[in-house]
Design a protein around this motif. Sequence first.
Motif, mmCIF file in Angstrom:
data_model
loop_
_atom_site.group_PDB
_atom_site.id
_atom_site.type_symbol
_atom_site.label_atom_id
_atom_site.label_comp_id
_atom_site.label_asym_id
_atom_site.label_seq_id
_atom_site.Cartn_x
_atom_site.Cartn_y
_atom_site.Cartn_z
ATOM 1 N N MET A 1 -36.111 -14.707 -81.036
ATOM 2 C CA MET A 1 -36.838 -14.860 -79.777
ATOM 3 C C MET A 1 -37.829 -13.714 -79.626
ATOM 4 N N ARG A 2 -39.031 -14.051 -79.151
ATOM 5 C CA ARG A 2 -40.059 -13.041 -78.984
ATOM 6 C C ARG A 2 -39.637 -12.010 -77.954
ATOM 7 N N ARG A 3 -39.901 -10.752 -78.265
ATOM 8 C CA ARG A 3 -39.575 -9.677 -77.336
ATOM 9 C C ARG A 3 -40.839 -8.943 -76.969
ATOM 10 N N TRP A 4 -40.926 -8.550 -75.702
ATOM 11 C CA TRP A 4 -42.104 -7.863 -75.194
ATOM 12 C C TRP A 4 -41.730 -6.495 -74.664
ATOM 13 N N THR A 5 -42.641 -5.559 -74.751
ATOM 14 C CA THR A 5 -42.476 -4.291 -74.060
ATOM 15 C C THR A 5 -43.025 -4.455 -72.650
ATOM 16 N N LYS A 6 -42.853 -3.434 -71.828
ATOM 17 C CA LYS A 6 -43.345 -3.556 -70.455
ATOM 18 C C LYS A 6 -44.874 -3.635 -70.419
ATOM 19 N N TRP A 7 -45.548 -3.189 -71.490
ATOM 20 C CA TRP A 7 -47.015 -3.280 -71.520
ATOM 21 C C TRP A 7 -47.476 -4.617 -72.071
ATOM 22 N N THR A 8 -46.909 -5.043 -73.197
ATOM 23 C CA THR A 8 -47.405 -6.254 -73.821
ATOM 24 C C THR A 8 -46.906 -7.513 -73.147
ATOM 25 N N ALA A 9 -45.866 -7.409 -72.321
ATOM 26 C CA ALA A 9 -45.339 -8.613 -71.671
ATOM 27 C C ALA A 9 -46.393 -9.312 -70.839
ATOM 28 N N HIS A 294 -29.293 -10.262 -74.141
ATOM 29 C CA HIS A 294 -28.552 -11.353 -73.491
ATOM 30 C C HIS A 294 -29.008 -11.522 -72.059
ATOM 31 N N TRP A 295 -29.146 -10.425 -71.306
ATOM 32 C CA TRP A 295 -29.592 -10.512 -69.914
ATOM 33 C C TRP A 295 -31.022 -11.028 -69.817
ATOM 34 N N ARG A 296 -31.849 -10.631 -70.775
ATOM 35 C CA ARG A 296 -33.231 -11.126 -70.792
ATOM 36 C C ARG A 296 -33.238 -12.646 -70.933
ATOM 37 N N LYS A 297 -32.421 -13.143 -71.831
ATOM 38 C CA LYS A 297 -32.329 -14.582 -72.046
ATOM 39 C C LYS A 297 -31.830 -15.280 -70.783
ATOM 40 N N GLU A 298 -30.844 -14.694 -70.117
ATOM 41 C CA GLU A 298 -30.321 -15.284 -68.881
ATOM 42 C C GLU A 298 -31.393 -15.330 -67.796
ATOM 43 N N ALA A 299 -32.112 -14.224 -67.610
ATOM 44 C CA ALA A 299 -33.125 -14.169 -66.555
ATOM 45 C C ALA A 299 -34.194 -15.232 -66.770
ATOM 46 N N ARG A 300 -34.630 -15.390 -67.995
ATOM 47 C CA ARG A 300 -35.619 -16.417 -68.292
ATOM 48 C C ARG A 300 -35.047 -17.800 -68.043
ATOM 49 N N HIS A 332 -36.840 -8.549 -66.109
ATOM 50 C CA HIS A 332 -37.142 -9.515 -65.058
ATOM 51 C C HIS A 332 -38.644 -9.742 -64.927
ATOM 52 N N LEU A 333 -39.441 -8.705 -65.141
ATOM 53 C CA LEU A 333 -40.885 -8.886 -65.209
ATOM 54 C C LEU A 333 -41.244 -9.795 -66.382
ATOM 55 N N GLU A 334 -40.567 -9.617 -67.488
ATOM 56 C CA GLU A 334 -40.808 -10.459 -68.653
ATOM 57 C C GLU A 334 -40.473 -11.919 -68.356
ATOM 58 N N ALA A 335 -39.389 -12.135 -67.616
ATOM 59 C CA ALA A 335 -38.988 -13.495 -67.286
ATOM 60 C C ALA A 335 -40.038 -14.189 -66.416
ATOM 61 N N VAL A 336 -40.590 -13.456 -65.455
ATOM 62 C CA VAL A 336 -41.630 -14.034 -64.603
ATOM 63 C C VAL A 336 -42.873 -14.345 -65.432
ATOM 64 N N HIS A 337 -43.224 -13.431 -66.329
ATOM 65 C CA HIS A 337 -44.390 -13.654 -67.171
ATOM 66 C C HIS A 337 -44.211 -14.899 -68.041
ATOM 67 N N GLU A 338 -43.017 -15.065 -68.612
ATOM 68 C CA GLU A 338 -42.783 -16.242 -69.449
ATOM 69 C C GLU A 338 -42.855 -17.519 -68.624
ATOM 70 N N LEU A 339 -42.290 -17.506 -67.417
ATOM 71 C CA LEU A 339 -42.370 -18.687 -66.559
ATOM 72 C C LEU A 339 -43.829 -19.065 -66.323
ATOM 73 N N LEU A 340 -44.657 -18.075 -66.046
ATOM 74 C CA LEU A 340 -46.073 -18.315 -65.779
ATOM 75 C C LEU A 340 -46.787 -18.874 -67.005
ATOM 76 N N THR A 341 -46.687 -18.181 -68.125
ATOM 77 C CA THR A 341 -47.439 -18.588 -69.309
ATOM 78 C C THR A 341 -46.922 -19.886 -69.919
ATOM 79 N N ARG A 342 -45.652 -20.166 -69.744
ATOM 80 C CA ARG A 342 -45.065 -21.372 -70.324
ATOM 81 C C ARG A 342 -45.415 -22.626 -69.543
ATOM 82 N N ASN A 343 -45.642 -22.469 -68.222
ATOM 83 C CA ASN A 343 -45.744 -23.656 -67.373
ATOM 84 C C ASN A 343 -47.073 -23.834 -66.648
#
Length: 411
Positions: A1-9, A294-300, A332-343
């Motif tokens: 699964m792709r992982r992001w830093t707080k900057w690249t997310a 694991h928590w990142r996956k759950e949040a997303r 959690h910032l990453e999860a919001v970003h993925e929701l946005l870019t995915r949908n």
Amino acid sequence: MRRWTKWTAWGLGGALLAGCGISDPADTPGRPARGATPVATGDGSSVDGGPQPQGWTPERLKAGEAPPQFVVLSWDGAGATDGTFARVRQAARLNGATMTFFLSGLYLLPERRRHLYRPPHRAAGASDLGVLTDRQIRDTVLNLGLAWREGDEIGTQFNGHYCGRSGVRTWTAADWKREIRQAVGFVGSWKTHTGFTDLPPLPFDYGTELVGGRTPCLGGGRTLRKAARQLGWKYDASGTGRQVWPRRNRGLWRLPVQTLPFPGRAAEVRGTDHDILRAQIPHGFYGSAHRRPHWRKEARAVLQAGFERAYRGNRAPLVLGNHFAHWNGGIHLEAVHELLTRNARRPDVRFVSFKQLVAWLELQDPAVLAALRALPVGKAPAKGWADYLSPAARPGPAHPDLPRTEPRKTG
């Protein structure tokens, strides 16, 4: 699964101007809308530059047309402390989205002027929310101006962040109006309070633009709504609700944070970064680093499950609450970003502000809204949208302002 830093997310990397949190050196927050003549308000902290630029115009649904899937990403506090505000703005622009930023008025009041804040039932200057440094206040002013010009909404989360039994839950409508007057005053007089005469003014009159807010810790909504109606507001984003279409009660739309399915668990969780964090870590803000994947996956999964339940079901607007916080490594910032870019580019999906959602709701036929509200959580019309929202098939009209039973609060 792709992982992001707080900057690249957020897809920006080094594109930000160092230290200022502004994504484009050509941007000028105080520039008025094209063809408008700026009119200074108050001490020059704001100018009335005309209508806000909009990237999307709401339209009335045609007969049998499926409603859009609205997603409201809202951000509590909205202070520019570390560049996250600018990165969130840029992500919205790249994905054709708009958002709501709930500004805390104290974020435009420097420490040396903190005593000017007179909270209800507390000493002057008292607050459970810290103030920003001068540099952070400057960055906040610049980001607020740019956000508004990009079509984002600047709402309010008031001033002092009082939670618990002795917090805002005990406030009267008069207390709320006093708090709101001060928030508007702090935003409208930031030049006087800070002395930053070199910065451009905000391109909007906050007292005119402000049509809704969210209370600290989602509490105190009953008396806030009484004050909000008296002030002519459009909505309240406090409290907890379910994924159903909203109602308007005596002229005020109720747009609470919703409970979402938590994959793998029986109980649902409120759709805020803080509540998801608490479901994962009962105490503190940073857990063991080895557990973060694991928590990142759950949040997303939580955010996407809430989206899918609405998108494939009753199309109720998805309302989420977030902070510019890198809790637990920023997952959690990453999860919001993925929701946005995915949908964001999916058919019939629109990421909007509360103000834009309300504008759409107020354009619709009351009978259509009544039919939408009749759909349970996650349930699409059995025979499809064209049949369900055709004039002949709609349920009988219901007045949009009737009171209703409050949803059971969870989380």
